[in-house]
Design a protein around this motif. Structure first.
Motif, short mmCIF file in Angstrom:
data_model
loop_
_atom_site.label_atom_id
_atom_site.label_comp_id
_atom_site.label_asym_id
_atom_site.label_seq_id
_atom_site.Cartn_x
_atom_site.Cartn_y
_atom_site.Cartn_z
N GLU A 9 21.27 20.47 -5.13
CA GLU A 9 21.78 19.18 -5.57
C GLU A 9 21.24 18.04 -4.72
O GLU A 9 20.90 16.96 -5.23
N VAL A 10 21.14 18.27 -3.39
CA VAL A 10 20.61 17.24 -2.49
C VAL A 10 19.15 16.95 -2.82
O VAL A 10 18.74 15.78 -2.89
N LEU A 11 18.37 17.99 -3.05
CA LEU A 11 16.96 17.79 -3.37
C LEU A 11 16.78 17.14 -4.74
O LEU A 11 15.86 16.34 -4.94
N GLU A 12 17.65 17.47 -5.68
CA GLU A 12 17.62 16.80 -6.98
C GLU A 12 17.92 15.32 -6.83
O GLU A 12 17.29 14.47 -7.47
N GLU A 13 18.88 15.00 -5.96
CA GLU A 13 19.21 13.59 -5.71
C GLU A 13 18.04 12.88 -5.04
O GLU A 13 17.70 11.75 -5.40
N PHE A 14 17.43 13.54 -4.06
CA PHE A 14 16.27 12.95 -3.40
C PHE A 14 15.16 12.68 -4.41
O PHE A 14 14.53 11.61 -4.39
N ASP A 15 14.92 13.64 -5.28
CA ASP A 15 13.86 13.48 -6.28
C ASP A 15 14.17 12.33 -7.23
O ASP A 15 13.29 11.55 -7.59
N ARG A 16 15.43 12.21 -7.62
CA ARG A 16 15.83 11.14 -8.54
C ARG A 16 15.71 9.77 -7.88
O ARG A 16 15.24 8.81 -8.50
N VAL A 17 16.11 9.67 -6.61
CA VAL A 17 16.15 8.37 -5.93
C VAL A 17 14.81 8.00 -5.32
O VAL A 17 14.33 6.87 -5.48
N VAL A 18 14.21 8.93 -4.61
CA VAL A 18 12.97 8.65 -3.86
C VAL A 18 11.75 9.25 -4.54
O VAL A 18 10.71 8.60 -4.68
N GLY A 19 11.88 10.52 -4.95
CA GLY A 19 10.75 11.25 -5.53
C GLY A 19 10.22 12.28 -4.55
O GLY A 19 9.81 11.92 -3.44
N LEU A 20 10.24 13.53 -4.95
CA LEU A 20 9.75 14.59 -4.07
C LEU A 20 8.27 14.43 -3.73
O LEU A 20 7.81 14.93 -2.71
N LYS A 21 7.53 13.71 -4.56
CA LYS A 21 6.11 13.47 -4.26
C LYS A 21 5.93 12.68 -2.98
O LYS A 21 4.85 12.72 -2.37
N HIS A 22 6.96 11.96 -2.55
CA HIS A 22 6.88 11.18 -1.31
C HIS A 22 7.25 11.99 -0.07
O HIS A 22 7.05 11.51 1.05
N LEU A 23 7.81 13.18 -0.26
CA LEU A 23 8.25 13.99 0.87
C LEU A 23 7.05 14.71 1.48
O LEU A 23 6.42 15.54 0.83
N ARG A 24 6.74 14.39 2.74
CA ARG A 24 5.53 14.90 3.35
C ARG A 24 5.77 15.82 4.55
O ARG A 24 4.86 16.51 5.00
N ALA A 25 6.99 15.82 5.11
CA ALA A 25 7.25 16.61 6.31
C ALA A 25 8.75 16.85 6.46
O ALA A 25 9.57 16.07 5.97
N ILE A 26 9.08 17.94 7.17
CA ILE A 26 10.47 18.27 7.47
C ILE A 26 10.62 18.48 8.97
O ILE A 26 9.89 19.27 9.57
N HIS A 27 11.57 17.75 9.58
CA HIS A 27 11.99 18.07 10.95
C HIS A 27 13.08 19.13 10.83
O HIS A 27 14.12 18.89 10.22
N LEU B 44 0.86 -1.20 0.00
CA LEU B 44 0.00 0.00 0.00
C LEU B 44 0.89 1.24 0.00
O LEU B 44 0.91 2.03 0.94
N SER B 45 1.63 1.42 -1.09
CA SER B 45 2.62 2.50 -1.15
C SER B 45 1.98 3.87 -1.03
O SER B 45 2.64 4.83 -0.61
N GLU B 46 0.69 3.98 -1.38
CA GLU B 46 0.01 5.27 -1.27
C GLU B 46 -0.19 5.71 0.17
O GLU B 46 -0.52 6.88 0.43
N LYS B 47 0.01 4.80 1.11
CA LYS B 47 -0.11 5.13 2.54
C LYS B 47 1.22 5.54 3.15
O LYS B 47 1.31 5.77 4.35
N MET B 48 2.28 5.64 2.31
CA MET B 48 3.62 5.89 2.80
C MET B 48 4.17 7.23 2.32
O MET B 48 3.76 7.76 1.30
N GLY B 49 5.13 7.75 3.07
CA GLY B 49 5.84 8.96 2.70
C GLY B 49 7.16 9.01 3.43
O GLY B 49 7.57 8.04 4.09
N VAL B 50 7.84 10.16 3.34
CA VAL B 50 9.15 10.35 3.95
C VAL B 50 9.16 11.65 4.74
O VAL B 50 8.54 12.63 4.33
N CYS B 51 9.87 11.63 5.87
CA CYS B 51 10.14 12.84 6.64
C CYS B 51 11.65 13.06 6.64
O CYS B 51 12.41 12.17 7.05
N LEU B 52 12.10 14.19 6.15
CA LEU B 52 13.52 14.54 6.19
C LEU B 52 13.80 15.37 7.42
O LEU B 52 13.09 16.34 7.71
N ASP B 53 14.83 14.99 8.17
CA ASP B 53 15.28 15.74 9.34
C ASP B 53 16.57 16.46 8.94
O ASP B 53 17.53 15.81 8.52
N THR B 54 16.60 17.77 9.08
CA THR B 54 17.75 18.54 8.61
C THR B 54 19.02 18.18 9.37
O THR B 54 20.11 18.12 8.78
#
Length: 279
Positions: free
Chosen positions: A193-211, A167-177
């Motif tokens: 560059e870091v965000l471009e790498e995150f988008d390439r590897v994980v996908g910014l659509k999965h990023l839901r929160a920032i600590h 159920l991948s639609e129930k999942m996301g990622v939280c990045l902690d600075t």
């Protein structure tokens, strides 16, 4: 509008946390679902939840984030520890349905010598057993600093977990600075560059929160030591860039800095002054 809050104590319930958030100028907040070092959860009070939901609607409080206790380790070598993680997370997600549409953040865990491959197998197995099609809560994997045998220290490890959750639609990622800085991702001088790498590897659509935390330690230290905003190795300018970055500025930010309420209120005020997306 900047969506920002801090970590609040859930001891007195949702309504009390909502009132505290308003008091310090926040429009969201994070809380532990139960004692961060233990396993017992306080009973949900339906009236408290109902009053909180009304308060939240009236005051623009949104995107609240529940945090699993630190004792959860879905990839421990000890099957009793994994069973505890399973039972607590399942109970937490059931309880979170009282506040529909929220997020639930957890540390992927430490493999305790089993290796990353085995750990990912165990984390995925747990998530596939717990997640339900009808749940409204989004479960977030938190990116880690890489201390010890932590899993989730690289974007690739996070992606390997996400790819195998049914159920991948129930999942996301939280990045902690603090965490990703300590893990070696240079968000001070190479944020794009870091965000471009995150988008390439994980996908910014999965990023839901920032600590949002400064770090007591330098880039690549693999040490998880949070510092107040602007007082650590990231520095205030880095946080100004982070909260205004077009890929991040509409996400909710949660402070976990070493502060009491007065200190959080000051950090929230400071960050609101620095918020100018699109300029």
């Amino acid at each position: 509008m900047l969506t920002i809050g801090c970590h609040l104590s859930a001891a007195k319930g949702f309504l009390a946390m909502g009132k505290q958030a308003i008091q310090i100028g926040a429009n969201t907040f994070q809380f532990f679902t139960r004692n961060p070092r233990g396993g017992k959860a306080k009973a949900i009070d339906p009236q408290d939840v109902s009053e909180f939901l009304l308060l939240a609607e009236q005051n623009g409080i949104s995107s609240i984030l529940a945090h699993a206790p630190y004792t959860l380790n879905a990839c421990s070598a000890d099957p009793k520890v994994r069973d505890f993680a399973m039972r607590v997370m399942a109970d937490d997600l059931e309880r979170m349905e009282h506040v529909p549409g929220s997020c639930y953040n957890f540390h992927p865990g430490s493999h305790t010598g089993q290796g990353v491959d085995t750990a990912i197998d165990q984390i995925v197995e747990q998530l596939n057993q717990i997640l339900k099609p009808e749940q409204t809560t989004t479960v977030l994997l938190e990116a880690m600093s890489g201390k010890g045998t932590e899993v989730g220290k690289t974007f690739e490890e996070l992606r390997r977990i996400l790819d195998r959750v049914s159920l991948s639609e129930k999942m996301g990622v939280c990045l902690d600075t603090c965490h990703i800085h300590a893990a070696g991702y240079d968000i001070v001088d190479r944020l794009d560059e870091v965000l471009e790498e995150f988008d390439r590897v994980v996908g910014l659509k999965h990023l839901r929160a920032i600590h949002l935390n400064d770090s007591m330690n330098p880039l690549g230290s693999h040490k998880d030591r949070h510092e107040k905003i602007g007082q650590g190795s990231l520095g205030l300018k880095a946080f100004e860039r982070i909260i205004n970055h077009p890929s991040l500025c509409r996400l909710p930010f949660y402070l976990e800095t070493p502060n009491e309420l007065e200190g959080y209120a000051e950090e929230i005020r400071l960050l609101r002054e620095l918020y100018h997306p699109g300029e």
